[in-house]
Design an enzyme around this catalytic site. Sequence first.
Site, PDB file in Angstrom:
ATOM      1  N   ARG A 176      -8.571  -0.516   4.450  1.00 21.26           N
ATOM      2  CA  ARG A 176      -7.691   0.496   3.860  1.00 21.26           C
ATOM      3  C   ARG A 176      -6.356  -0.106   3.426  1.00 21.26           C
ATOM      4  O   ARG A 176      -5.730   0.388   2.493  1.00 21.26           O
ATOM      5  CB  ARG A 176      -7.421   1.623   4.869  1.00 21.26           C
ATOM      6  CG  ARG A 176      -8.579   2.589   5.020  1.00 21.26           C
ATOM      7  CD  ARG A 176      -8.247   3.689   5.992  1.00 21.26           C
ATOM      8  NE  ARG A 176      -6.861   4.114   5.809  1.00 21.26           N
ATOM      9  CZ  ARG A 176      -6.142   4.757   6.714  1.00 21.26           C
ATOM     10  NH1 ARG A 176      -6.658   5.069   7.865  1.00 21.26           N
ATOM     11  NH2 ARG A 176      -4.909   5.102   6.460  1.00 21.26           N
ATOM     12  N   CYS A 193      -6.174  11.399  11.029  1.00 23.90           N
ATOM     13  CA  CYS A 193      -5.421  11.787  12.233  1.00 23.90           C
ATOM     14  C   CYS A 193      -5.679  10.807  13.382  1.00 23.90           C
ATOM     15  O   CYS A 193      -5.468  11.129  14.531  1.00 23.90           O
ATOM     16  CB  CYS A 193      -5.798  13.199  12.658  1.00 23.90           C
ATOM     17  SG  CYS A 193      -7.524  13.379  13.041  1.00 23.90           S
ATOM     18  N   LYS A 246       0.840  -1.207   0.000  1.00 23.76           N
ATOM     19  CA  LYS A 246       0.000   0.000   0.000  1.00 23.76           C
ATOM     20  C   LYS A 246       0.869   1.249   0.000  1.00 23.76           C
ATOM     21  O   LYS A 246       0.631   2.187  -0.756  1.00 23.76           O
ATOM     22  CB  LYS A 246      -0.913   0.000   1.236  1.00 23.76           C
ATOM     23  CG  LYS A 246      -1.609   1.321   1.489  1.00 23.76           C
ATOM     24  CD  LYS A 246      -2.521   1.269   2.687  1.00 23.76           C
ATOM     25  CE  LYS A 246      -1.859   1.521   4.012  1.00 23.76           C
ATOM     26  NZ  LYS A 246      -1.377   2.912   4.225  1.00 23.76           N
ATOM     27  N   ASN A 247       1.885   1.229   0.861  1.00 24.74           N
ATOM     28  CA  ASN A 247       2.703   2.429   1.016  1.00 24.74           C
ATOM     29  C   ASN A 247       3.667   2.646  -0.145  1.00 24.74           C
ATOM     30  O   ASN A 247       4.256   3.725  -0.259  1.00 24.74           O
ATOM     31  CB  ASN A 247       3.469   2.384   2.347  1.00 24.74           C
ATOM     32  CG  ASN A 247       2.546   2.580   3.530  1.00 24.74           C
ATOM     33  OD1 ASN A 247       1.360   2.855   3.350  1.00 24.74           O
ATOM     34  ND2 ASN A 247       3.068   2.439   4.729  1.00 24.74           N
ATOM     35  N   ASP A 253       4.219   0.564  12.096  1.00 24.43           N
ATOM     36  CA  ASP A 253       3.047  -0.106  11.521  1.00 24.43           C
ATOM     37  C   ASP A 253       2.912  -1.570  11.960  1.00 24.43           C
ATOM     38  O   ASP A 253       1.922  -2.228  11.629  1.00 24.43           O
ATOM     39  CB  ASP A 253       3.091  -0.035   9.987  1.00 24.43           C
ATOM     40  CG  ASP A 253       2.777   1.371   9.483  1.00 24.43           C
ATOM     41  OD1 ASP A 253       2.341   2.216  10.274  1.00 24.43           O
ATOM     42  OD2 ASP A 253       2.974   1.613   8.263  1.00 24.43           O
ATOM     43  N   ARG A 260      -0.170  14.218  13.217  1.00 21.67           N
ATOM     44  CA  ARG A 260       0.335  14.091  11.852  1.00 21.67           C
ATOM     45  C   ARG A 260       0.484  15.434  11.122  1.00 21.67           C
ATOM     46  O   ARG A 260      -0.203  15.713  10.133  1.00 21.67           O
ATOM     47  CB  ARG A 260      -0.542  13.116  11.052  1.00 21.67           C
ATOM     48  CG  ARG A 260      -0.686  11.796  11.764  1.00 21.67           C
ATOM     49  CD  ARG A 260      -1.242  10.704  10.917  1.00 21.67           C
ATOM     50  NE  ARG A 260      -0.236  10.105  10.056  1.00 21.67           N
ATOM     51  CZ  ARG A 260      -0.430   8.978   9.388  1.00 21.67           C
ATOM     52  NH1 ARG A 260      -1.561   8.352   9.481  1.00 21.67           N
ATOM     53  NH2 ARG A 260       0.522   8.489   8.624  1.00 21.67           N
TER      54      ARG A 260
HETATM   55  C1  UD1 Z   1       4.273   6.786   6.419  1.00 21.71           C
HETATM   56  C2  UD1 Z   1       3.445   5.537   6.189  1.00 21.71           C
HETATM   57  C3  UD1 Z   1       2.812   5.074   7.500  1.00 21.71           C
HETATM   58  C4  UD1 Z   1       3.892   4.879   8.555  1.00 21.71           C
HETATM   59  C5  UD1 Z   1       4.772   6.115   8.678  1.00 21.71           C
HETATM   60  C6  UD1 Z   1       5.966   5.904   9.594  1.00 21.71           C
HETATM   61  C7  UD1 Z   1       2.664   5.834   3.910  1.00 21.71           C
HETATM   62  C8  UD1 Z   1       1.489   6.042   3.021  1.00 21.71           C
HETATM   63  N1  UD1 Z   1       2.396   5.848   5.232  1.00 21.71           N
HETATM   64  O1  UD1 Z   1       3.390   7.780   6.894  1.00 21.71           O
HETATM   65  O2  UD1 Z   1       2.139   3.845   7.250  1.00 21.71           O
HETATM   66  O3  UD1 Z   1       3.282   4.621   9.799  1.00 21.71           O
HETATM   67  O4  UD1 Z   1       5.293   6.487   7.383  1.00 21.71           O
HETATM   68  O5  UD1 Z   1       6.738   4.839   9.159  1.00 21.71           O
HETATM   69  O6  UD1 Z   1       3.765   5.598   3.479  1.00 21.71           O
HETATM   70  N2  UD1 Z   1       6.092  14.471  10.890  1.00 21.71           N
HETATM   71  C9  UD1 Z   1       6.156  15.804  11.220  1.00 21.71           C
HETATM   72  N3  UD1 Z   1       5.991  16.731  10.233  1.00 21.71           N
HETATM   73  C10 UD1 Z   1       5.798  16.372   8.920  1.00 21.71           C
HETATM   74  C11 UD1 Z   1       5.746  15.005   8.595  1.00 21.71           C
HETATM   75  C12 UD1 Z   1       5.903  14.070   9.603  1.00 21.71           C
HETATM   76  O7  UD1 Z   1       6.323  16.157  12.386  1.00 21.71           O
HETATM   77  O8  UD1 Z   1       5.679  17.263   8.073  1.00 21.71           O
HETATM   78  C13 UD1 Z   1       6.248  13.460  11.953  1.00 21.71           C
HETATM   79  C14 UD1 Z   1       4.963  12.648  12.166  1.00 21.71           C
HETATM   80  O9  UD1 Z   1       4.080  13.293  13.019  1.00 21.71           O
HETATM   81  C15 UD1 Z   1       5.528  11.371  12.755  1.00 21.71           C
HETATM   82  C16 UD1 Z   1       6.876  11.209  12.047  1.00 21.71           C
HETATM   83  O10 UD1 Z   1       7.198  12.495  11.534  1.00 21.71           O
HETATM   84  O11 UD1 Z   1       5.767  11.531  14.113  1.00 21.71           O
HETATM   85  C17 UD1 Z   1       6.882  10.198  10.937  1.00 21.71           C
HETATM   86  O12 UD1 Z   1       5.893  10.505  10.011  1.00 21.71           O
HETATM   87  P1  UD1 Z   1       6.045  10.210   8.461  1.00 21.71           P
HETATM   88  O13 UD1 Z   1       7.294   9.413   8.220  1.00 21.71           O
HETATM   89  O14 UD1 Z   1       5.876  11.471   7.715  1.00 21.71           O
HETATM   90  O15 UD1 Z   1       4.792   9.289   8.207  1.00 21.71           O
HETATM   91  P2  UD1 Z   1       3.852   9.294   6.935  1.00 21.71           P
HETATM   92  O16 UD1 Z   1       4.650   9.578   5.717  1.00 21.71           O
HETATM   93  O17 UD1 Z   1       2.643  10.105   7.203  1.00 21.71           O
END
Ligand code: UD1
Length: 418
Positions: free
Chosen positions: A397, A116, A22-23, A305, A121
């Site tokens: 999902r 969220c 999915k990711n 995850d 997030r």
């Molecule tokens: C992706 C994965 C999700 C997984 C996560 C962490 C996809 C579609 N989803 O989510 O399944 O759980 O990686 O491995 O690939 N953060 C910030 N600011 C930002 C972006 C992120 O503070 O602008 C923080 C988030 O709150 C979190 C951490 O960074 O604490 C990691 O998030 P991130 O790696 O961005 O996760 P996703 O890309 O949303």
Amino acid sequence: MSRLIINGGNRLNGELEISSSKNAYLPILAGCILSDGKVTLHRYPNYTDTDNMCNILKHLGGKIERHNDILEVDCSSLSKYDIPTDLAMVVRSSIFALGAIISRFRRAKVAYPGGCEIGSRPIDIHLSGLRQLGVKIVEKHGYIYCDGNNMHNANIVLDFPSVGATENLMMASVLVKGETVLYNCAKEPEIVDLQNFLNILGAKVSGAGTDRIIINGVKKLGGGEYTPIRDRIIAGTYIIACAMCGGDVLLKGANPLFLHSLISKIDKYACQIECEYDKIRVKSLGKPLSLGKVETAVYPGFPTDLQAQILALQTISSGSCMIVENLFESRFKQVPELIKMGASIHIKDRIAIVKGVDKLFGADVIATDLRGSASLVLAGLSAEGYTTLNSTKFIDRGYERIEEELSQLGGDIKRVED
Ligand code: UD1
């Protein structure tokens, strides 16, 4: 509305083909926005998240046809550059489309992403990176308005190795003249997959899988054909399922290297694992032992995850375990439901202390997120008696009809439509 009814206690035996990631699929679909040609994607999975991303492409004017598991995507004549609230709310990965839309149209209007349920997030790292690429951003009335007319290459250091921000900024800079370098990038296998896909379409991206990604801008991207990687989280979920229920399961298509942090943690403690290039064989070892401490981290650390699933495993282990969730602040929401099933768990902030019990007992349970749902299914499969998972909205999902896959392995689980 549908529910899952599980009659626990069956051992799991047999073989299962692991579905596409999915990711990996979500950013790759967003990457199609960059293409002027026809893209053929293989092994398209039945997840509502990927279907919702397809809806975003259709809204932008993309043409999508599906023939069994082959997806033909034609974004050569896109007419819109916005993502409205109703589409952005249902799939958080709508934010991935932002970088691709700006790169293609030099402007974008995107509603804030939904999803969220596991924490706040934020998207500040995404937006900061785009600003460094010269994008002017105004946030008002629930929308992010972007003007990319003065986009330029840049050296960008991410504040944190965010998966989504790394992918977004890769896509945003693919059509920007000159060399853009991203530092402190996330290193997940899905990012390498996105790089490989973009390069098939004619992009010049290198370094994915390390903390430094280099993008040399090209004028346009054409069409191409690609098969995304398999889903390491689904494979990990079924490894843990076998360890909890007992049995002997062969998972085909799963790359063991991508699951090293899980396999090294549970092999010999909760099950015995044999790996080949793209196969993982799991044999249970009876009652799982305590894993001591499991702490989530960015890749190649233990994946957030799989945290909910490993926590479920530890509820029936022969000792106590500490689970530390470092990525998302609200990722223990399924814990009250596990306690209802007889588990002994104490939560303080981001730490869960799990004391193994003899067995779990079936109950009616409520899920509020994707991986939490999966953990309750595993708990139900290993418990005594019947468990009802109130809704399949979240689990659908990211799992392709999980009840069919687990039934194939001998689990007693069925879907009931209300
Ligand atoms: C992706 C994965 C999700 C997984 C996560 C962490 C996809 C579609 N989803 O989510 O399944 O759980 O990686 O491995 O690939 N953060 C910030 N600011 C930002 C972006 C992120 O503070 O602008 C923080 C988030 O709150 C979190 C951490 O960074 O604490 C990691 O998030 P991130 O790696 O961005 O996760 P996703 O890309 O949303």
